[in-house]
Design a protein around this motif. Structure first.
Motif, PDB file in Angstrom:
ATOM      1  N   SER A 125     -12.778   1.745  47.889  1.00 20.63           N
ATOM      2  CA  SER A 125     -13.943   2.438  47.368  1.00 20.63           C
ATOM      3  C   SER A 125     -13.873   3.022  46.050  1.00 20.63           C
ATOM      4  O   SER A 125     -12.977   3.698  45.465  1.00 20.63           O
ATOM      5  N   LEU A 126     -15.013   2.630  45.343  1.00 22.32           N
ATOM      6  CA  LEU A 126     -14.869   3.123  43.757  1.00 22.32           C
ATOM      7  C   LEU A 126     -15.591   4.425  43.631  1.00 22.32           C
ATOM      8  O   LEU A 126     -16.691   4.584  44.487  1.00 22.32           O
ATOM      9  N   GLU A 127     -15.157   5.193  42.780  1.00 20.52           N
ATOM     10  CA  GLU A 127     -15.991   6.579  42.586  1.00 20.52           C
ATOM     11  C   GLU A 127     -16.824   6.442  41.554  1.00 20.52           C
ATOM     12  O   GLU A 127     -16.592   5.855  40.560  1.00 20.52           O
ATOM     13  N   ARG A 128     -18.079   7.036  41.579  1.00 19.16           N
ATOM     14  CA  ARG A 128     -18.931   6.890  40.560  1.00 19.16           C
ATOM     15  C   ARG A 128     -18.843   7.769  39.562  1.00 19.16           C
ATOM     16  O   ARG A 128     -18.410   8.867  39.854  1.00 19.16           O
ATOM     17  N   ARG A 129     -18.758   7.120  38.220  1.00 13.44           N
ATOM     18  CA  ARG A 129     -18.350   8.112  37.257  1.00 13.44           C
ATOM     19  C   ARG A 129     -19.340   7.653  36.059  1.00 13.44           C
ATOM     20  O   ARG A 129     -19.917   6.614  35.865  1.00 13.44           O
ATOM     21  N   TYR A 130     -19.850   8.690  35.234  1.00  8.88           N
ATOM     22  CA  TYR A 130     -20.708   8.580  34.143  1.00  8.88           C
ATOM     23  C   TYR A 130     -20.370   9.152  32.816  1.00  8.88           C
ATOM     24  O   TYR A 130     -19.461  10.118  32.873  1.00  8.88           O
TER      25      TYR A 130
END
Length: 142
Positions: free
Chosen positions: A2-7
C-alpha cells in the motif's frame, strides 16, 4: 503493498499563451494530426517545433504542429523526427524494436512518409529553419 498518500505544495510557471497557441495551431491544421490525420481535438496537442525555452521558440503557428498524443510524445522524446522537407523519420532504436500494432502501424508505419496535412496559409506552415534545428536535435539523439 500500500502506498501512502503524500502531497506537496509547489510553485510553477504557467505559459499563459499556450491556450491561444493551441487554438491557432489546431485550427490551421483543420483539427487533425499532421502525421496521421487523427480528427479528435481532445486528443490533439499543439507541439512546439522549437521549444518555448529556446529564444527562437516563439508561440506562432509556424513554430507549431498539430499532433495527436502519441505522435507528440514521440516527437518530444526524439523517437519521431521531421526533416526540413516534411518527411517523417523514426529513430533507428525504435525501428529495431518489435512489438504490437501501435508500434508497427502507429509509429514505424509513418517512416518515410510526408506530413499528411499542412496549413493552407503558407505563413502558417512550419518554418524550414525551425524544422532544420529540431531535426538536428533528433539526429543527435540517434
Amino acid at each position: 503493498m500500500s502506498l501512502e498518500r503524500r502531497y506537496a505544495t509547489v510553485q510553477m510557471k504557467k505559459r499563459l499563451h499556450q491556450a491561444a497557441f493551441r487554438q491557432h495551431v489546431l485550427r490551421a491544421y483543420s483539427q487533425r494530426c499532421a502525421v496521421c490525420r487523427f480528427p479528435r481535438p481532445e486528443l490533439l496537442d499543439a507541439a512546439h517545433i522549437l521549444p518555448d525555452r529556446d529564444e527562437r521558440g516563439r508561440p506562432e503557428v509556424s513554430n507549431g504542429l498539430s499532433l495527436c498524443k502519441l505522435h507528440h510524445g514521440a516527437f518530444d522524446t526524439d523517437l519521431l523526427g521531421i526533416r526540413p522537407d516534411g518527411i517523417i523519420e523514426i529513430a533507428p532504436r525504435l525501428l529495431a524494436e518489435r512489438d504490437g500494432p501501435t508500434l508497427e502501424y502507429g509509429l514505424k508505419g509513418f517512416a518515410g512518409q510526408a506530413l499528411s496535412i499542412l496549413p493552407e496559409a503558407p505563413a502558417h506552415r512550419p518554418r524550414r529553419e525551425y524544422l532544420e534545428a529540431r531535426y538536428e536535435r533528433f539526429r543527435e539523439a540517434g
